[in-house]
Design a protein around this motif. Structure first.
Motif, PDB file in Angstrom:
ATOM      1  N   SER A  48     -49.642   5.789  38.415  1.00 12.72           N
ATOM      2  CA  SER A  48     -48.605   5.026  39.103  1.00 12.72           C
ATOM      3  C   SER A  48     -48.734   5.226  40.612  1.00 12.72           C
ATOM      4  O   SER A  48     -48.949   6.349  41.095  1.00 12.72           O
ATOM      5  CB  SER A  48     -47.224   5.479  38.636  1.00 12.72           C
ATOM      6  OG  SER A  48     -46.212   4.885  39.423  1.00 12.72           O
ATOM      7  N   SER A  49     -48.578   4.140  41.326  1.00  9.72           N
ATOM      8  CA  SER A  49     -48.644   4.212  42.794  1.00  9.72           C
ATOM      9  C   SER A  49     -47.350   4.748  43.389  1.00  9.72           C
ATOM     10  O   SER A  49     -47.284   5.018  44.598  1.00  9.72           O
ATOM     11  CB  SER A  49     -48.936   2.827  43.369  1.00  9.72           C
ATOM     12  OG  SER A  49     -47.910   1.908  42.987  1.00  9.72           O
ATOM     13  N   GLU A  50     -46.299   4.913  42.576  1.00  6.94           N
ATOM     14  CA  GLU A  50     -45.003   5.365  43.100  1.00  6.94           C
ATOM     15  C   GLU A  50     -44.981   6.854  43.419  1.00  6.94           C
ATOM     16  O   GLU A  50     -44.092   7.312  44.152  1.00  6.94           O
ATOM     17  CB  GLU A  50     -43.896   5.047  42.096  1.00  6.94           C
ATOM     18  CG  GLU A  50     -43.671   3.549  41.887  1.00  6.94           C
ATOM     19  CD  GLU A  50     -42.474   3.282  41.001  1.00  6.94           C
ATOM     20  OE1 GLU A  50     -41.629   4.202  40.861  1.00  6.94           O
ATOM     21  OE2 GLU A  50     -42.381   2.171  40.452  1.00  6.94           O
ATOM     22  N   TYR A  51     -45.934   7.597  42.840  1.00  6.62           N
ATOM     23  CA  TYR A  51     -45.936   9.043  43.057  1.00  6.62           C
ATOM     24  C   TYR A  51     -47.338   9.480  43.490  1.00  6.62           C
ATOM     25  O   TYR A  51     -48.079  10.094  42.727  1.00  6.62           O
ATOM     26  CB  TYR A  51     -45.499   9.775  41.789  1.00  6.62           C
ATOM     27  CG  TYR A  51     -44.150   9.308  41.284  1.00  6.62           C
ATOM     28  CD1 TYR A  51     -42.976   9.742  41.890  1.00  6.62           C
ATOM     29  CD2 TYR A  51     -44.059   8.412  40.220  1.00  6.62           C
ATOM     30  CE1 TYR A  51     -41.739   9.303  41.441  1.00  6.62           C
ATOM     31  CE2 TYR A  51     -42.823   7.970  39.765  1.00  6.62           C
ATOM     32  CZ  TYR A  51     -41.669   8.405  40.385  1.00  6.62           C
ATOM     33  OH  TYR A  51     -40.439   7.960  39.951  1.00  6.62           O
TER      34      TYR A  51
ATOM     35  N   TYR B  68     -44.282  10.946  31.727  1.00 12.11           N
ATOM     36  CA  TYR B  68     -43.336   9.834  31.573  1.00 12.11           C
ATOM     37  C   TYR B  68     -42.111  10.083  32.456  1.00 12.11           C
ATOM     38  O   TYR B  68     -41.751  11.240  32.755  1.00 12.11           O
ATOM     39  CB  TYR B  68     -42.870   9.714  30.122  1.00 12.11           C
ATOM     40  CG  TYR B  68     -43.970   9.428  29.127  1.00 12.11           C
ATOM     41  CD1 TYR B  68     -44.403   8.122  28.890  1.00 12.11           C
ATOM     42  CD2 TYR B  68     -44.572  10.468  28.417  1.00 12.11           C
ATOM     43  CE1 TYR B  68     -45.404   7.857  27.968  1.00 12.11           C
ATOM     44  CE2 TYR B  68     -45.568  10.209  27.486  1.00 12.11           C
ATOM     45  CZ  TYR B  68     -45.987   8.907  27.265  1.00 12.11           C
ATOM     46  OH  TYR B  68     -46.978   8.657  26.365  1.00 12.11           O
ATOM     47  N   GLU B  69     -41.461   8.982  32.835  1.00 11.04           N
ATOM     48  CA  GLU B  69     -40.144   9.062  33.446  1.00 11.04           C
ATOM     49  C   GLU B  69     -39.183   8.196  32.644  1.00 11.04           C
ATOM     50  O   GLU B  69     -39.585   7.465  31.735  1.00 11.04           O
ATOM     51  CB  GLU B  69     -40.194   8.624  34.911  1.00 11.04           C
ATOM     52  CG  GLU B  69     -40.578   7.194  35.147  1.00 11.04           C
ATOM     53  CD  GLU B  69     -40.579   6.843  36.627  1.00 11.04           C
ATOM     54  OE1 GLU B  69     -39.994   7.599  37.435  1.00 11.04           O
ATOM     55  OE2 GLU B  69     -41.162   5.798  36.992  1.00 11.04           O
TER      56      GLU B  69
ATOM     57  N   ASP C 271     -36.550   5.389  31.291  1.00  9.78           N
ATOM     58  CA  ASP C 271     -36.303   3.958  31.386  1.00  9.78           C
ATOM     59  C   ASP C 271     -34.817   3.723  31.674  1.00  9.78           C
ATOM     60  O   ASP C 271     -34.056   4.678  31.920  1.00  9.78           O
ATOM     61  CB  ASP C 271     -36.749   3.242  30.114  1.00  9.78           C
ATOM     62  CG  ASP C 271     -36.063   3.784  28.861  1.00  9.78           C
ATOM     63  OD1 ASP C 271     -34.986   4.411  28.990  1.00  9.78           O
ATOM     64  OD2 ASP C 271     -36.602   3.594  27.751  1.00  9.78           O
TER      65      ASP C 271
ATOM     66  N   VAL D 186     -41.442   5.405  30.263  1.00 13.44           N
ATOM     67  CA  VAL D 186     -42.173   4.752  31.352  1.00 13.44           C
ATOM     68  C   VAL D 186     -43.349   5.644  31.751  1.00 13.44           C
ATOM     69  O   VAL D 186     -43.151   6.754  32.280  1.00 13.44           O
ATOM     70  CB  VAL D 186     -41.267   4.488  32.554  1.00 13.44           C
ATOM     71  CG1 VAL D 186     -42.060   3.819  33.678  1.00 13.44           C
ATOM     72  CG2 VAL D 186     -40.079   3.628  32.146  1.00 13.44           C
TER      73      VAL D 186
ATOM     74  N   VAL E 153     -46.185   7.250  33.775  1.00 16.04           N
ATOM     75  CA  VAL E 153     -46.404   7.496  35.194  1.00 16.04           C
ATOM     76  C   VAL E 153     -47.855   7.853  35.464  1.00 16.04           C
ATOM     77  O   VAL E 153     -48.452   7.384  36.429  1.00 16.04           O
ATOM     78  CB  VAL E 153     -45.481   8.626  35.690  1.00 16.04           C
ATOM     79  CG1 VAL E 153     -45.818   9.026  37.128  1.00 16.04           C
ATOM     80  CG2 VAL E 153     -44.029   8.198  35.577  1.00 16.04           C
ATOM     81  N   ARG E 154     -48.433   8.666  34.597  1.00 14.90           N
ATOM     82  CA  ARG E 154     -49.816   9.120  34.836  1.00 14.90           C
ATOM     83  C   ARG E 154     -50.407   9.581  33.504  1.00 14.90           C
ATOM     84  O   ARG E 154     -49.698  10.165  32.681  1.00 14.90           O
ATOM     85  CB  ARG E 154     -49.824  10.274  35.852  1.00 14.90           C
ATOM     86  CG  ARG E 154     -51.206  10.607  36.424  1.00 14.90           C
ATOM     87  CD  ARG E 154     -51.088  11.726  37.458  1.00 14.90           C
ATOM     88  NE  ARG E 154     -52.348  12.003  38.115  1.00 14.90           N
ATOM     89  CZ  ARG E 154     -52.714  11.520  39.294  1.00 14.90           C
ATOM     90  NH1 ARG E 154     -51.881  10.737  39.971  1.00 14.90           N
ATOM     91  NH2 ARG E 154     -53.894  11.817  39.825  1.00 14.90           N
TER      92      ARG E 154
ATOM     93  N   TYR F 153     -54.547   5.431  33.864  1.00 12.20           N
ATOM     94  CA  TYR F 153     -53.402   4.860  34.580  1.00 12.20           C
ATOM     95  C   TYR F 153     -52.775   5.888  35.524  1.00 12.20           C
ATOM     96  O   TYR F 153     -52.491   7.025  35.134  1.00 12.20           O
ATOM     97  CB  TYR F 153     -52.341   4.370  33.589  1.00 12.20           C
ATOM     98  CG  TYR F 153     -51.124   3.825  34.302  1.00 12.20           C
ATOM     99  CD1 TYR F 153     -51.169   2.580  34.913  1.00 12.20           C
ATOM    100  CD2 TYR F 153     -49.959   4.576  34.387  1.00 12.20           C
ATOM    101  CE1 TYR F 153     -50.064   2.078  35.592  1.00 12.20           C
ATOM    102  CE2 TYR F 153     -48.842   4.080  35.057  1.00 12.20           C
ATOM    103  CZ  TYR F 153     -48.907   2.833  35.662  1.00 12.20           C
ATOM    104  OH  TYR F 153     -47.818   2.347  36.345  1.00 12.20           O
TER     105      TYR F 153
END
Length: 272
Positions: free
Chosen positions: A83-86, A128-129, A131, A138, A140-141, A81
């Protein structure tokens, strides 16, 4: 006179005996085959089994044919996984000056933005980031890794990232290189899998295939892109938890190991 009379008696006895033997032996004929057969004692025939009364030994039962079960549909495993946000910044390009790889600007300066967990059981790393409640839940990667061996273990504990980052570093003891060094504690770094030269085209392929199993001298080896992400986003002061408490997760490892040999960083020659 007595001797003459005794001799006469003996002679008469011998003549009579010979005549008797001729009548007993030579006058008897050898019986034929039919006579011999007729003279044999006959036996009553053995009674035959009545039809249907004799049961032969039972045969082994023929097993019923079994149907081959239909193949169970195996779901395709997802890739690790991300995340496309970072996203990652474009890869660095080699310069003309001795093939140097320049340092890159960090993309995060907030040490509380992310929390990193290094899972020594499964040889992987999670980022994680927070919640909505402020907890680091959450994802992230997630990244496959190679951590320290039993002889050179990666230390367990909670640490803060240090201010020591190197774009392309050299292992003096082992005569090899690695990209994207990010210091966790002491001499324990996040960094890429090794390279034989200070050039991203000379990847140590053996190090790539060791990902997912302990192989380092304590550092946390990652794929180049994953090491690049840590280098850009985990700034000094970011919390890193290194633990052995997580259970072994075969599905997780199978998903994270769906990786390919990394493509070398792009490069160009100035003026061409």
């Amino acid at each position: 006179m007595k001797k003459v009379r005794l001799a006469s008696l003996i002679l008469c006895f011998l003549l009579c005996f010979c005549t008797f033997m001729q009548g007993c032996v030579f006058s008897h004929e050898i019986p034929g085959t039919e006579d011999i057969a007729a003279a044999l004692v006959t036996r009553e025939p053995i009674a035959a089994f009545e039809s249907g009364t004799f049961a032969p030994a039972p045969k082994a039962p023929t097993p019923e044919p079994t149907c081959t079960p239909e193949a169970t549909a195996v779901p395709e495993l997802a890739t690790p996984y991300i995340s496309s946000e970072y996203p990652l910044a474009p890869k660095s390009r080699r310069t003309v000056a001795n093939g140097m790889y320049p340092e890159e600007a960090r993309l995060n300066y907030d040490p509380d933005k992310f929390r990193c967990v290094v899972d020594l059981t499964n040889q992987c790393v999670f980022i994680y980031e927070k919640d909505a409640a402020g907890n680091y839940t959450v994802l992230v990667r997630e990244m496959i890794a190679s951590c320290g061996t039993a002889q050179n273990p990666t230390p367990v504990g909670v640490f803060k990232m240090q201010n020591d980052y190197k774009r392309f570093g050299y292992f003096v003891r082992f005569y090899c290189y690695a990209q994207y060094w990010s210091l966790v504690t002491g001499r324990i770094y996040f960094h890429s899998i090794p390279y034989l030269q200070r050039d991203s085209r000379y990847l140590d392929v053996e190090g790539f295939y060791q990902l997912g199993s302990p192989a380092s001298h304590g550092c946390i080896r990652l794929l180049p892109d994953d090491a690049h992400w840590v280098y850009l986003y985990l700034c000094p002061g970011t919390t890193v938890e290194i633990t052995r408490s997580r259970p072994y997760d075969e599905d997780l490892r199978a998903r994270l190991l769906l990786i390919e040999l990394p493509v070398p960083d792009a490069y160009e020659i100035a003026g061409q």
